[in-house]
Structures are given as structure tokens and as C-alpha cells.
Scaffold this motif. Sequence first.
Motif, PDB file in Angstrom:
ATOM      1  N   ARG A 116       0.832  -1.207   0.000  1.00  0.00           N
ATOM      2  CA  ARG A 116       0.000   0.000   0.000  1.00  0.00           C
ATOM      3  C   ARG A 116       0.863   1.253   0.000  1.00  0.00           C
ATOM      4  NH1 ARG A 116      -3.814  -2.356   4.777  1.00  0.00           N
ATOM      5  NH2 ARG A 116      -1.838  -2.186   5.853  1.00  0.00           N
ATOM      6  N   THR A 117       0.499   2.188  -0.829  1.00  0.00           N
ATOM      7  CA  THR A 117       1.184   3.480  -0.838  1.00  0.00           C
ATOM      8  C   THR A 117       0.996   4.157   0.517  1.00  0.00           C
ATOM      9  OG1 THR A 117       0.799   3.722  -3.208  1.00  0.00           O
ATOM     10  CG2 THR A 117       1.292   5.732  -1.966  1.00  0.00           C
ATOM     11  N   LEU A 118       2.063   4.760   1.026  1.00  0.00           N
ATOM     12  CA  LEU A 118       2.007   5.466   2.304  1.00  0.00           C
ATOM     13  C   LEU A 118       2.018   6.974   2.056  1.00  0.00           C
ATOM     14  CD1 LEU A 118       4.386   3.175   4.372  1.00  0.00           C
ATOM     15  CD2 LEU A 118       1.886   3.249   4.414  1.00  0.00           C
ATOM     16  N   TYR A 119       1.351   7.692   2.964  1.00  0.00           N
ATOM     17  CA  TYR A 119       1.099   9.126   2.754  1.00  0.00           C
ATOM     18  C   TYR A 119       1.483   9.964   3.973  1.00  0.00           C
ATOM     19  CZ  TYR A 119      -1.780   7.413  -1.114  1.00  0.00           C
ATOM     20  OH  TYR A 119      -2.216   6.797  -2.260  1.00  0.00           O
ATOM     21  N   ARG A 120       1.654  11.245   3.716  1.00  0.00           N
ATOM     22  CA  ARG A 120       1.866  12.235   4.766  1.00  0.00           C
ATOM     23  C   ARG A 120       0.829  13.347   4.593  1.00  0.00           C
ATOM     24  NH1 ARG A 120       7.296  15.540   3.878  1.00  0.00           N
ATOM     25  NH2 ARG A 120       5.934  17.231   4.512  1.00  0.00           N
ATOM     26  N   PHE A 121       0.600  14.070   5.682  1.00  0.00           N
ATOM     27  CA  PHE A 121      -0.504  15.037   5.763  1.00  0.00           C
ATOM     28  C   PHE A 121       0.058  16.416   6.082  1.00  0.00           C
ATOM     29  CE2 PHE A 121      -4.472  16.165   8.497  1.00  0.00           C
ATOM     30  CZ  PHE A 121      -5.097  16.774   7.419  1.00  0.00           C
ATOM     31  N   ASP A 122      -0.269  17.411   5.246  1.00  0.00           N
ATOM     32  CA  ASP A 122       0.277  18.759   5.446  1.00  0.00           C
ATOM     33  C   ASP A 122      -0.134  19.394   6.771  1.00  0.00           C
ATOM     34  OD1 ASP A 122       1.703  18.832   3.106  1.00  0.00           O
ATOM     35  OD2 ASP A 122       0.284  20.095   2.003  1.00  0.00           O
ATOM     36  N   LYS A 123      -1.258  18.965   7.333  1.00  0.00           N
ATOM     37  CA  LYS A 123      -1.719  19.579   8.580  1.00  0.00           C
ATOM     38  C   LYS A 123      -1.036  18.979   9.806  1.00  0.00           C
ATOM     39  CE  LYS A 123      -6.177  21.071   6.761  1.00  0.00           C
ATOM     40  NZ  LYS A 123      -7.655  21.048   6.901  1.00  0.00           N
ATOM     41  N   ASP A 124      -0.254  17.922   9.599  1.00  0.00           N
ATOM     42  CA  ASP A 124       0.595  17.409  10.675  1.00  0.00           C
ATOM     43  C   ASP A 124       1.838  18.290  10.774  1.00  0.00           C
ATOM     44  OD1 ASP A 124      -1.194  15.346  10.998  1.00  0.00           O
ATOM     45  OD2 ASP A 124       0.074  13.817  10.071  1.00  0.00           O
ATOM     46  N   THR A 125       2.623  18.087  11.814  1.00  0.00           N
ATOM     47  CA  THR A 125       3.905  18.780  11.925  1.00  0.00           C
ATOM     48  C   THR A 125       4.990  17.755  12.236  1.00  0.00           C
ATOM     49  OG1 THR A 125       3.613  19.234  14.303  1.00  0.00           O
ATOM     50  CG2 THR A 125       2.834  20.908  12.758  1.00  0.00           C
ATOM     51  N   SER A 131       0.228  14.551  14.990  1.00  0.00           N
ATOM     52  CA  SER A 131      -0.765  14.129  14.010  1.00  0.00           C
ATOM     53  C   SER A 131      -2.056  14.907  14.236  1.00  0.00           C
ATOM     54  CB  SER A 131      -1.050  12.629  14.147  1.00  0.00           C
ATOM     55  OG  SER A 131      -2.202  12.272  13.402  1.00  0.00           O
ATOM     56  N   ASN A 132      -2.552  15.506  13.167  1.00  0.00           N
ATOM     57  CA  ASN A 132      -3.834  16.202  13.233  1.00  0.00           C
ATOM     58  C   ASN A 132      -4.925  15.437  12.488  1.00  0.00           C
ATOM     59  OD1 ASN A 132      -3.377  18.709  14.791  1.00  0.00           O
ATOM     60  ND2 ASN A 132      -1.817  19.063  13.229  1.00  0.00           N
ATOM     61  N   CYS A 133      -4.664  14.175  12.230  1.00  0.00           N
ATOM     62  CA  CYS A 133      -5.681  13.291  11.667  1.00  0.00           C
ATOM     63  C   CYS A 133      -6.191  12.406  12.799  1.00  0.00           C
ATOM     64  CB  CYS A 133      -5.104  12.430  10.544  1.00  0.00           C
ATOM     65  SG  CYS A 133      -6.312  11.314   9.786  1.00  0.00           S
ATOM     66  N   THR A 134      -7.370  12.710  13.278  1.00  0.00           N
ATOM     67  CA  THR A 134      -7.957  11.975  14.396  1.00  0.00           C
ATOM     68  C   THR A 134      -9.428  11.689  14.099  1.00  0.00           C
ATOM     69  OG1 THR A 134      -8.540  14.042  15.530  1.00  0.00           O
ATOM     70  CG2 THR A 134      -6.402  13.064  16.074  1.00  0.00           C
ATOM     71  N   TRP A 179       7.549  12.582  10.040  1.00  0.00           N
ATOM     72  CA  TRP A 179       6.159  12.821   9.665  1.00  0.00           C
ATOM     73  C   TRP A 179       5.340  11.568   9.941  1.00  0.00           C
ATOM     74  CZ3 TRP A 179       4.200  17.439   8.230  1.00  0.00           C
ATOM     75  CH2 TRP A 179       5.102  18.432   7.843  1.00  0.00           C
ATOM     76  N   PRO A 180       4.221  11.686  10.671  1.00  0.00           N
ATOM     77  CA  PRO A 180       3.335  10.537  10.842  1.00  0.00           C
ATOM     78  C   PRO A 180       2.896  10.014   9.473  1.00  0.00           C
ATOM     79  CG  PRO A 180       2.732  12.292  12.360  1.00  0.00           C
ATOM     80  CD  PRO A 180       3.739  12.875  11.406  1.00  0.00           C
TER      81      PRO A 180
END
Length: 219
Positions: A116-125, A131-134, A179-180
Motif C-alpha cells: 500500500r502506498t504510504l502518505y503524509r498530511f500537510d496539517k501534521d507537523t 498528528s492532526n488526523c484523528t 512525519w506521521p
Amino acid sequence: MHKRIGAAVAGTAAALLLVTACGGSNGYNQASSVAPAAQQQNAAQSATAQPGSAGDYGSDSETSADASSGTDDGYTGGDEGSDSGSADAASDKKWPILSVVNDAKLGDILVDSKGRTLYRFDKDTDWPMVSNCTGECLKKWPAAKPVTKAQAEAAGLNPKLVSTYTRPDGTKQLSYNCWPVYWFAGDTKPGDTNGHGVGGTWWAMGANGKKANGGKPIR
């Protein structure tokens, strides 16, 4: 006096090492430390692997509890690609626990033990790592399983880029270059990169810890 100066110097050095390990303020300082994808794929044969299958790879049926734990065993639904010989071959491949593949549009990107492709989120730091994905977000973007530095090294990756993020609920998540890391419920088979560019904030994780394709959409 000399003791105080020595302690201050030592503290500063330790702080600099810690910041460097996490890529400083932008997380992009480790780009040159990742081996070429071909070398990684060869080295990955010795890493811990588990087979993927079209049946357990992808649908939106993951529960929020499983998604937030980062310990899921893959999606429970989804049979896309099951009629295609090439898709079956990709799904049946034994993937190392973490590896790099070369995507024709995105370049070298990170994939997990099911391809599976793994991703990062701009709203995280990345510093401090947050992590701001909750909540509901994790239903679409489940947290990727953590791996050990030894497992990353066995797969041909720089172990310095790999760490474990402890989420607010105490569960563990893979982090890469601080990065999470997540996978996307909209990807149903190895090779899918449907999450890249979603909302202008989600990007495939490049092998160097940066946003794949320079953070530009491919569609």
C-alpha cells in the motif's frame, strides 16, 4: 565555570543531534541518505514480509478503532483487480515490512507490508511531531504500523529516517523523517496512489521523506 560551559556545549550538541535526526523544522534534511530504489528492493528480500491479497487489501469498511490503533491487518473488503492477472501478481507478492517502489508518475515512494502506498498530511507537523488526523479522519486515513529501525535497514532504508510516533490515545504509528505516516482507504490494490493530492494536503511519501512529485497533483 569550565564545568558550566562544558555542560552547556554538551546540551547544545545533543539538541542539534535531535533536531537533525528529525530533519529540523521542515523534515527535509535527510533526502540524500536513502539508497536507490533498486538497491532497496534487492536488500528487502531479507526483511520481514507478509503476503498481500486482493481480498484483504482495500475497501472503506475499516472500523475507526482498528484504524486509529495502527495495528490493522489490512482492509477487510475490496476485490478490485481480482480479474486481472497483473493485479493478482502484485497482490500475491510477498512485500517487505517497508520498502520503496518506483511509480511512473510519482517517482520513488514508500509502501507498506501489503504494497500500500504510504502518505503524509500537510496539517501534521514534524517538529514537534504531531498528528492532526484523528477521529473520522482515521477512517479514511488509517495510521500505518510502526516498524523497527532494524527492519527498515534490512529493507534497504536509512534507519535514521524511521521512528515511532505515539498518538494521543497511546497507540503507535510509523513516522518517516518525523512525519506521521498513513495509508488511504481509497487505495484498493498495490500500485494505487489515489490519495496523492487529496484536498491539496495529502501526498504520497517520497523515499526521501519529502512529498512525492514535489507536492504536486498528478491528475
